[in-house]
Scaffold this motif. Structure first.
Motif, PDB file in Angstrom:
ATOM      1  N   ILE A 174     -47.749 139.759  44.972  1.00 56.50           N
ATOM      2  CA  ILE A 174     -47.972 138.836  43.859  1.00 56.50           C
ATOM      3  C   ILE A 174     -49.429 138.890  43.401  1.00 56.50           C
ATOM      4  CG2 ILE A 174     -47.742 136.454  43.074  1.00 56.50           C
ATOM      5  CD1 ILE A 174     -45.841 135.983  45.423  1.00 56.50           C
ATOM      6  N   SER A 175     -49.635 139.220  42.138  1.00 58.97           N
ATOM      7  CA  SER A 175     -50.987 139.269  41.579  1.00 58.97           C
ATOM      8  C   SER A 175     -51.626 137.878  41.593  1.00 58.97           C
ATOM      9  CB  SER A 175     -50.942 139.786  40.140  1.00 58.97           C
ATOM     10  OG  SER A 175     -50.418 141.095  40.092  1.00 58.97           O
ATOM     11  N   LEU A 201     -50.859 127.405  40.095  1.00 55.30           N
ATOM     12  CA  LEU A 201     -51.854 127.798  39.105  1.00 55.30           C
ATOM     13  C   LEU A 201     -51.990 126.736  38.019  1.00 55.30           C
ATOM     14  CD1 LEU A 201     -51.103 131.626  38.691  1.00 55.30           C
ATOM     15  CD2 LEU A 201     -53.022 130.565  39.883  1.00 55.30           C
ATOM     16  N   PHE A 202     -50.886 126.136  37.645  1.00 52.00           N
ATOM     17  CA  PHE A 202     -50.949 125.051  36.660  1.00 52.00           C
ATOM     18  C   PHE A 202     -51.775 123.894  37.214  1.00 52.00           C
ATOM     19  CE2 PHE A 202     -49.486 121.083  34.800  1.00 52.00           C
ATOM     20  CZ  PHE A 202     -49.512 121.363  33.444  1.00 52.00           C
ATOM     21  N   GLN A 222     -44.651 121.428  45.406  1.00 54.55           N
ATOM     22  CA  GLN A 222     -43.753 120.794  46.376  1.00 54.55           C
ATOM     23  C   GLN A 222     -42.868 119.735  45.734  1.00 54.55           C
ATOM     24  OE1 GLN A 222     -46.846 122.046  47.331  1.00 54.55           O
ATOM     25  NE2 GLN A 222     -45.437 123.526  48.235  1.00 54.55           N
ATOM     26  N   VAL A 223     -43.379 119.034  44.713  1.00 54.00           N
ATOM     27  CA  VAL A 223     -42.559 117.995  44.088  1.00 54.00           C
ATOM     28  C   VAL A 223     -41.707 118.550  42.949  1.00 54.00           C
ATOM     29  CG1 VAL A 223     -44.149 116.146  44.711  1.00 54.00           C
ATOM     30  CG2 VAL A 223     -44.432 117.295  42.515  1.00 54.00           C
ATOM     31  N   GLN A 224     -41.996 119.793  42.538  1.00 51.91           N
ATOM     32  CA  GLN A 224     -41.236 120.397  41.443  1.00 51.91           C
ATOM     33  C   GLN A 224     -40.251 121.458  41.910  1.00 51.91           C
ATOM     34  OE1 GLN A 224     -41.374 119.436  38.179  1.00 51.91           O
ATOM     35  NE2 GLN A 224     -42.714 117.799  38.931  1.00 51.91           N
ATOM     36  N   HIS A 225     -40.432 121.930  43.154  1.00 51.96           N
ATOM     37  CA  HIS A 225     -39.606 123.035  43.646  1.00 51.96           C
ATOM     38  C   HIS A 225     -39.280 122.776  45.112  1.00 51.96           C
ATOM     39  CE1 HIS A 225     -38.384 127.181  44.615  1.00 51.96           C
ATOM     40  NE2 HIS A 225     -38.333 127.408  43.318  1.00 51.96           N
ATOM     41  N   SER A 226     -38.078 123.121  45.513  1.00 49.90           N
ATOM     42  CA  SER A 226     -37.670 122.917  46.899  1.00 49.90           C
ATOM     43  C   SER A 226     -38.343 123.933  47.807  1.00 49.90           C
ATOM     44  CB  SER A 226     -36.148 123.044  47.031  1.00 49.90           C
ATOM     45  OG  SER A 226     -35.731 124.353  46.697  1.00 49.90           O
ATOM     46  N   VAL A 256     -39.764 135.972  48.358  1.00 53.05           N
ATOM     47  CA  VAL A 256     -40.883 136.310  47.489  1.00 53.05           C
ATOM     48  C   VAL A 256     -40.680 135.690  46.115  1.00 53.05           C
ATOM     49  CG1 VAL A 256     -42.093 138.207  46.333  1.00 53.05           C
ATOM     50  CG2 VAL A 256     -41.388 138.447  48.718  1.00 53.05           C
ATOM     51  N   GLU A 257     -39.441 135.669  45.637  1.00 52.32           N
ATOM     52  CA  GLU A 257     -39.147 135.084  44.337  1.00 52.32           C
ATOM     53  C   GLU A 257     -39.513 133.607  44.314  1.00 52.32           C
ATOM     54  OE1 GLU A 257     -37.115 137.047  46.028  1.00 52.32           O
ATOM     55  OE2 GLU A 257     -37.302 138.807  44.733  1.00 52.32           O
ATOM     56  N   ASP A 258     -39.200 132.888  45.393  1.00 51.08           N
ATOM     57  CA  ASP A 258     -39.574 131.476  45.481  1.00 51.08           C
ATOM     58  C   ASP A 258     -41.095 131.318  45.504  1.00 51.08           C
ATOM     59  OD1 ASP A 258     -37.007 130.346  45.515  1.00 51.08           O
ATOM     60  OD2 ASP A 258     -36.786 130.702  47.659  1.00 51.08           O
ATOM     61  N   ALA A 259     -41.777 132.226  46.206  1.00 50.08           N
ATOM     62  CA  ALA A 259     -43.235 132.162  46.287  1.00 50.08           C
ATOM     63  C   ALA A 259     -43.866 132.381  44.910  1.00 50.08           C
ATOM     64  CB  ALA A 259     -43.741 133.219  47.269  1.00 50.08           C
ATOM     65  N   ILE A 260     -43.292 133.275  44.117  1.00 49.10           N
ATOM     66  CA  ILE A 260     -43.793 133.512  42.759  1.00 49.10           C
ATOM     67  C   ILE A 260     -43.614 132.257  41.912  1.00 49.10           C
ATOM     68  CG2 ILE A 260     -43.398 134.809  40.626  1.00 49.10           C
ATOM     69  CD1 ILE A 260     -42.623 137.209  42.374  1.00 49.10           C
ATOM     70  N   ARG A 261     -42.455 131.657  42.022  1.00 48.52           N
ATOM     71  CA  ARG A 261     -42.178 130.435  41.245  1.00 48.52           C
ATOM     72  C   ARG A 261     -43.139 129.316  41.639  1.00 48.52           C
ATOM     73  NH1 ARG A 261     -41.005 128.479  36.520  1.00 48.52           N
ATOM     74  NH2 ARG A 261     -39.601 126.689  36.508  1.00 48.52           N
TER      75      ARG A 261
END
Length: 207
Positions: A140-141, A178-179, A158-162, A167-172
């Motif tokens: 992941i860049s 970053l936001f 943590q409050v927006q994603h379970s 790796v796909e979850d880590a990207i999300r």
């Protein structure tokens, strides 16, 4: 352009204020949580053999490793065979009590001590294990951008994603991190803490 835009240049005043709030709130949170932590410790002792507290190495500010504190929610030999691995749905390594603790995030309560020590913040990207960080930074860049602040007891991801286990979850989750990093503020932190309280009481997002 997003990573190197002005929002990622956090002022010294903002960071000092954040640390002052962390220290005061960390001490207050630990005092308030002590009765619950005492009950959890007794329950763990009665539920299964093994230590009450679990120490695990995580990657923190500027990539420096530290030992995060947690109430043990898995068997003592959980990683004896396969080593470090992500938790999964209905993970057989998790104890009966551990499922309850993880669902309501009660296993994270000892991390108030990490906050007081200055190793963590109340709000920030969740610290990950070195083994996973080494793999994810290759996939992941800009993954290491999340280590530009202290990791958090809770966070926007943590409050927006379970809980994630890929790796796909880590990207999300990195998108949410970053936001947060671009919009760090006391107001945003308070909003995340209030959302965390809702997550704890509803058990949403826990595994």
């Amino acid at each position: 352009w997003f990573v190197f835009s002005d929002g990622f240049r956090r002022s010294t005043v903002t960071l000092i204020a954040k640390r002052a709030i962390d220290l005061a709130a960390g001490i207050a949170g630990l005092v308030v949580a002590l009765p619950v932590m005492a009950l959890v410790a007794i329950a763990i002792r009665l539920d299964s053999r093994g230590p009450i507290l679990y120490y695990q190495t995580r990657v923190g500010l500027r990539g420096k490793c530290f030992r995060v504190l947690k109430f043990r929610s898995m068997r003592p030999d959980a990683e004896a065979v396969n080593g470090a691995q992500w938790a999964i749905d209905n993970d057989p390594r998790v104890t009966r009590l551990g499922r309850f603790l993880r669902k309501y995030r009660l296993d994270e309560l000892p991390q108030f001590i990490n906050v007081i020590r200055g190793e963590m913040s109340l709000v920030g990207p969740r610290p990950e294990r070195p083994e996973f960080v080494e793999a994810l930074r290759k996939e992941i860049s800009y993954y290491d951008e999340r280590h530009s602040v202290r990791p958090g007891l809770t966070g926007w991801a943590q409050v927006q994603h379970s809980y994630g286990n890929s790796v796909e979850d880590a990207i999300r989750k990195l998108e949410y991190d970053l936001f947060y990093l671009k919009n760090v503020s006391t107001f945003f932190d308070c909003a995340i803490i209030l959302d965390t309280v809702r997550v704890v009481f509803t058990g949403r997002g826990g595994k």
